[in-house]
Design an enzyme around this catalytic site. Structure first.
Site, PDB file in Angstrom:
ATOM      1  N   SER A 169       0.856  -1.185   0.000  1.00 33.46           N
ATOM      2  CA  SER A 169       0.000   0.000   0.000  1.00 33.46           C
ATOM      3  C   SER A 169       0.896   1.241   0.000  1.00 33.46           C
ATOM      4  O   SER A 169       2.113   1.163  -0.122  1.00 33.46           O
ATOM      5  CB  SER A 169      -0.973   0.004   1.181  1.00 33.46           C
ATOM      6  N   GLY A 184      -7.627  -6.841   7.822  1.00 30.56           N
ATOM      7  CA  GLY A 184      -6.827  -7.072   6.624  1.00 30.56           C
ATOM      8  C   GLY A 184      -5.365  -6.857   6.958  1.00 30.56           C
ATOM      9  O   GLY A 184      -4.710  -5.958   6.428  1.00 30.56           O
ATOM     10  N   CYS A 185      -4.825  -7.679   7.857  1.00 31.92           N
ATOM     11  CA  CYS A 185      -3.532  -7.400   8.499  1.00 31.92           C
ATOM     12  C   CYS A 185      -2.325  -7.688   7.620  1.00 31.92           C
ATOM     13  O   CYS A 185      -1.199  -7.409   8.024  1.00 31.92           O
ATOM     14  CB  CYS A 185      -3.421  -8.183   9.797  1.00 31.92           C
ATOM     15  N   GLY A 186      -2.527  -8.260   6.432  1.00 28.72           N
ATOM     16  CA  GLY A 186      -1.384  -8.539   5.560  1.00 28.72           C
ATOM     17  C   GLY A 186      -0.393  -9.470   6.234  1.00 28.72           C
ATOM     18  O   GLY A 186      -0.760 -10.458   6.868  1.00 28.72           O
ATOM     19  N   THR A 189      -7.359 -11.844   8.752  1.00 28.06           N
ATOM     20  CA  THR A 189      -7.091 -11.987   7.322  1.00 28.06           C
ATOM     21  C   THR A 189      -7.892 -13.163   6.784  1.00 28.06           C
ATOM     22  O   THR A 189      -8.289 -14.058   7.529  1.00 28.06           O
ATOM     23  CB  THR A 189      -5.588 -12.206   7.066  1.00 28.06           C
ATOM     24  N   CYS A 223      -1.373   3.482 -12.686  1.00 35.01           N
ATOM     25  CA  CYS A 223      -1.661   3.949 -11.324  1.00 35.01           C
ATOM     26  C   CYS A 223      -0.849   5.195 -10.996  1.00 35.01           C
ATOM     27  O   CYS A 223      -1.371   6.156 -10.418  1.00 35.01           O
ATOM     28  CB  CYS A 223      -1.376   2.849 -10.317  1.00 35.01           C
TER      29      CYS A 223
END
Length: 267
Positions: A4, A42-44, A64, A226
């Protein structure tokens, strides 16, 4: 193992430094105290959780849906003897029936889909203790409808949806959450993606061997597209600092604390 949008305090920051800057910037904004609880939706791969536990003294839980992420984080918790302070669960975040002092979620709401956004923010509200704080970090369009690209949805992020600010603010209001701060990080994400592309091109031949030329061209187009979208203002990334009720005396009166590099942590 962190992704991110990174946070570049100086133009000279490496990507690794900037990613850790992002983690500390988020945890500082929450104004947490040692011994308080935090959940990462959504802790990756757990960077936020481990930093919260080891450097801020928080009791950290991560959730997750990825078996690989769950296994990785669980093993690392055990290896570092943090089982009394940390936990990771493999579960839909909406099924968690527990309240926390703080909620954090990075790069998550873009993946829940348009029809689930309202429920996402209501779940954040449900998870927070009275006067608890949440830091929600995600890609947000500043202009209605510009963040949704059919090519990205088809090839890169099936089911993904980029809401605009007005849409998210509406869901936040409907969830009865209080807005304490909004911070746009558009240029930070542009720089992040540009570094990702630079790193990607250094191993382009290896990736081509693994996945073929079509994938390489597709991924390069994704990264360039992006970066251009962030540069042009087509999309943005916003950090939403929210509280469960008026923050009152729980939060500082001014914003200086958010960027105080000498702010005391658990150490």
């Amino acid at each position: 193992m962190t992704y991110s949008c990174a946070y570049f305090r100086t133009p000279e920051d490496t990507l690794e430094q900037a990613q850790m800057n992002k983690v500390h910037h988020i945890l500082n904004k929450l104004n947490s105290k040692p011994g308080e609880s935090i959940i990462d939706i959504g802790c990756g791969w757990g960077t936020m959780m481990f930093t919260a536990a080891k450097e801020y003294g928080l009791k950290a839980k991560g959730v997750t849906l990825s078996q690989e992420q769950y296994d990785y984080v669980k093993n690392k918790i055990e290896e570092e003897n943090l089982t009394d302070q940390m936990e990771v669960i493999l579960e839909d975040y909406r099924e968690i029936d527990e309240k926390f002092d703080h909620v954090v979620s990075v790069g998550m709401f873009e993946h829940v889909g348009e029809k689930h956004l309202e429920g996402y923010f209501k779940t954040v509200k449900k998870m927070l203790k009275p006067n608890g704080s949440a830091l929600i970090h995600g890609i947000t369009g500043q202009h209605e409808g510009l963040g949704v690209d059919p090519w990205l949805v088809k090839y890169i992020f099936p089911g993904g949806y980029i809401p605009d600010i007005k849409e998210n603010i509406g869901h936040i209001m409907d969830a009865k959450l209080q807005i304490d701060d909004l911070e746009p990080l558009r240029r930070h994400y542009q720089k992040t993606v540009e570094i990702w592309r630079h790193n990607f091109l250094k191993v382009e031949d290896k990736v081509k061997e693994m996945y073929g030329e079509r994938f390489v061209r597709m991924w390069d187009l994704y990264l360039q597209g992006c970066a251009a979208s962030f540069e042009s203002g087509n999309i943005d990334v916003i950090q939403y600092l929210l509280t469960n009720g008026p923050s009152g005396t729980e939060m500082p009166m001014t914003r200086e604390y958010m960027t105080d590099l000498d702010r005391k942590t658990a150490e």
